[in-house]
Design a protein around this motif. Structure first.
Motif, short mmCIF file in Angstrom:
data_model
loop_
_atom_site.label_atom_id
_atom_site.label_comp_id
_atom_site.label_asym_id
_atom_site.label_seq_id
_atom_site.Cartn_x
_atom_site.Cartn_y
_atom_site.Cartn_z
N PRO A 97 -63.46 78.97 54.33
CA PRO A 97 -63.32 78.10 55.51
C PRO A 97 -62.57 76.81 55.19
CG PRO A 97 -65.57 78.93 55.32
CD PRO A 97 -64.87 79.28 54.04
N ARG A 98 -61.81 76.33 56.17
CA ARG A 98 -61.16 75.04 56.04
C ARG A 98 -62.23 73.95 56.07
NH1 ARG A 98 -55.73 75.64 54.62
NH2 ARG A 98 -54.77 77.26 55.90
N ARG A 99 -62.15 73.03 55.13
CA ARG A 99 -63.14 71.97 55.02
C ARG A 99 -62.72 70.78 55.89
NH1 ARG A 99 -62.35 71.37 48.71
NH2 ARG A 99 -60.25 71.29 49.58
N LEU A 100 -63.64 70.32 56.73
CA LEU A 100 -63.31 69.28 57.70
C LEU A 100 -64.10 68.00 57.45
CD1 LEU A 100 -63.45 71.45 60.97
CD2 LEU A 100 -61.53 71.16 59.38
N LEU A 101 -63.41 66.87 57.59
CA LEU A 101 -64.04 65.55 57.62
C LEU A 101 -64.04 65.10 59.06
CD1 LEU A 101 -65.03 62.78 56.58
CD2 LEU A 101 -62.62 62.20 56.15
N LEU A 102 -65.21 64.83 59.61
CA LEU A 102 -65.36 64.42 61.01
C LEU A 102 -65.61 62.91 61.05
CD1 LEU A 102 -65.45 65.54 63.87
CD2 LEU A 102 -67.88 66.00 63.55
N VAL A 103 -64.70 62.16 61.68
CA VAL A 103 -64.82 60.70 61.74
C VAL A 103 -64.98 60.31 63.21
CG1 VAL A 103 -63.83 58.51 61.01
CG2 VAL A 103 -63.22 60.62 59.78
N GLU A 104 -66.21 60.00 63.59
CA GLU A 104 -66.56 59.71 64.99
C GLU A 104 -67.76 58.78 65.00
OE1 GLU A 104 -67.25 59.09 68.58
OE2 GLU A 104 -65.62 60.55 68.38
N LEU B 159 -69.46 76.74 64.37
CA LEU B 159 -69.61 78.09 64.91
C LEU B 159 -68.44 78.99 64.51
CD1 LEU B 159 -70.92 77.42 68.53
CD2 LEU B 159 -72.18 78.50 66.65
N GLU B 160 -67.33 78.37 64.11
CA GLU B 160 -66.14 79.13 63.75
C GLU B 160 -66.21 79.56 62.29
OE1 GLU B 160 -63.81 79.89 66.13
OE2 GLU B 160 -65.36 78.98 67.39
N PRO B 161 -66.00 80.84 61.99
CA PRO B 161 -66.13 81.31 60.61
C PRO B 161 -65.10 80.73 59.65
CG PRO B 161 -65.21 83.02 62.01
CD PRO B 161 -65.66 81.93 62.92
N ASP B 162 -63.97 80.26 60.19
CA ASP B 162 -62.91 79.75 59.31
C ASP B 162 -62.89 78.23 59.22
OD1 ASP B 162 -62.17 79.63 62.02
OD2 ASP B 162 -60.05 79.53 61.51
N LEU B 163 -63.90 77.57 59.82
CA LEU B 163 -63.97 76.11 59.78
C LEU B 163 -65.35 75.67 59.35
CD1 LEU B 163 -62.20 75.31 63.20
CD2 LEU B 163 -61.14 75.37 60.93
N ARG B 164 -65.44 74.57 58.61
CA ARG B 164 -66.74 74.05 58.20
C ARG B 164 -66.66 72.54 58.04
NH1 ARG B 164 -69.88 76.42 59.66
NH2 ARG B 164 -69.53 78.35 58.53
N VAL B 165 -67.53 71.82 58.75
CA VAL B 165 -67.63 70.37 58.59
C VAL B 165 -68.39 70.09 57.30
CG1 VAL B 165 -68.53 68.22 59.55
CG2 VAL B 165 -67.56 69.95 61.08
N THR B 166 -67.70 69.55 56.32
CA THR B 166 -68.32 69.29 55.01
C THR B 166 -68.55 67.81 54.74
OG1 THR B 166 -66.12 69.29 53.97
CG2 THR B 166 -67.32 71.38 54.00
N ALA B 167 -68.02 66.95 55.61
CA ALA B 167 -68.23 65.50 55.44
C ALA B 167 -68.12 64.84 56.80
CB ALA B 167 -67.20 64.92 54.47
N GLU B 168 -68.86 63.73 56.97
CA GLU B 168 -68.84 62.99 58.22
C GLU B 168 -68.81 61.50 57.93
OE1 GLU B 168 -71.88 64.15 61.03
OE2 GLU B 168 -71.93 66.20 60.25
N ALA B 169 -68.27 60.75 58.87
CA ALA B 169 -68.23 59.29 58.75
C ALA B 169 -68.30 58.69 60.14
CB ALA B 169 -66.96 58.84 58.03
N ARG B 170 -68.90 57.51 60.23
CA ARG B 170 -69.04 56.83 61.51
C ARG B 170 -67.97 55.77 61.74
NH1 ARG B 170 -75.04 55.20 60.02
NH2 ARG B 170 -73.86 55.00 58.06
#
Length: 220
Positions: A11-18, A33-44
Motif C-alpha cells: 500500500p501507498r503510505r500516506l501522511l494526513l495533515v488536517e 478502506l482502500e487496499p492500496d492506500l494506508r494512512v501511516t502518519a498524521e499531523a494537526r
C-alpha cells in the motif's frame, strides 16, 4: 493448473495533515478502506508534519502527503513548499474547501501534485492520491477551469483589480497606508478599503501574508 495469485502491491503510505479531528477521522477511515492506500502518519499542523518527517530521517516513510490548505500557523501552501524542498520524493495532494484562483495557483507554485476540493466525491480524492503517487498530476474538475482559463487568456487570472495590484505591490515593498496614498494620489481611507479587499480576496490575515501569497501565485 492456474498460476497462483500475484503478491499484493504494498500500500501507498500516506501522511494526513488536517487540523480538524472530525475531518481527519473521516479521511483516515475512507482512505484505509482502500487496499492500496494506508494512512501511516498524521499531523494537526504544518509544523507537526515537518517534525514527523524530520524524525524519520532521510527516508520520510511516506509516499504521499495529503495536506489541508487552511492549516493554522504554517498554512498548507507553506507546508507543501517545505516538504517539496526537503523531501522531494514525497508527492503532495492539496485539500481545500475553496476553489479560489489565488489558492489554486499558490498551491501549484508550492509544488503540489494534485489539488482536490473537500466537497468532492471520495472517488475524486482517491483518484487524486493515486495519480500523485504514480507521478502524475491531478486537478479537481471544478478547479481545472482556473488553470485552463489562465492558459487560454494569460494574465487574466488575477482576482485583483489593476488598482488593487498597484496597492499590493507597494504593500509588498513595505509601504504604509499613508505612503501608498501619496504614491497613488489616493486618500488614506480609500487605501484602507483596497487593503481590506486584497486581504479578503487572497484570504490573508495580514499584509505580509497577502504579499507572500501573491508572490507564490505569480500575481506580482
Amino acid at each position: 493448473m492456474p498460476d497462483p495469485d500475484p503478491t499484493p502491491a504494498i500500500p501507498r503510505r500516506l501522511l494526513l495533515v488536517e487540523d480538524h479531528a472530525f475531518t481527519r477521522d473521516g479521511l483516515r477511515a475512507t482512505l484505509n478502506l482502500e487496499p492500496d492506500l494506508r494512512v501511516t502518519a498524521e499531523a494537526r499542523s504544518g509544523e507537526e508534519a515537518l517534525e514527523r518527517l524530520h524524525a524519520a530521517g532521510q527516508d520520510p516513510l511516506v509516499d504521499v502527503a495529503v495536506i489541508d490548505i487552511g492549516l493554522p500557523g504554517m498554512d498548507g501552501i507553506q507546508t507543501a513548499a517545505e516538504i517539496r524542498r526537503r523531501w522531494p520524493p514525497v508527492r503532495i495532494v492539496m485539500l481545500t474547501a475553496h476553489d479560489l484562483q489565488a489558492e489554486v495557483f499558490a498551491a501549484l507554485a508550492s509544488g503540489a501534485d494534485a489539488y482536490c476540493l473537500k466537497s468532492a466525491q471520495p472517488e475524486l480524492l482517491l483518484l487524486a492520491i493515486r495519480a500523485a503517487a504514480a507521478g502524475s498530476a491531478y486537478l479537481d474538475p471544478q478547479v481545472a477551469r482556473h488553470v485552463l482559463g489562465a492558459v487560454r487568456a494569460p494574465g487574466t487570472h488575477s482576482p485583483l483589480t489593476p488598482r488593487e495590484t498597484e496597492v499590493l505591490r507597494l504593500m509588498a515593498d513595505g509601504n504604509g497606508n499613508r505612503e501608498i496614498a501619496a504614491a497613488l494620489t489616493l486618500s488614506v481611507s480609500t487605501v484602507k478599503l483596497h487593503v481590506q479587499e486584497i486581504l479578503r480576496k487572497l484570504q490573508a490575515s495580514d499584509r505580509t501574508q497577502a504579499a507572500v501569497k501573491a508572490l507564490r501565485a505569480g500575481l506580482l
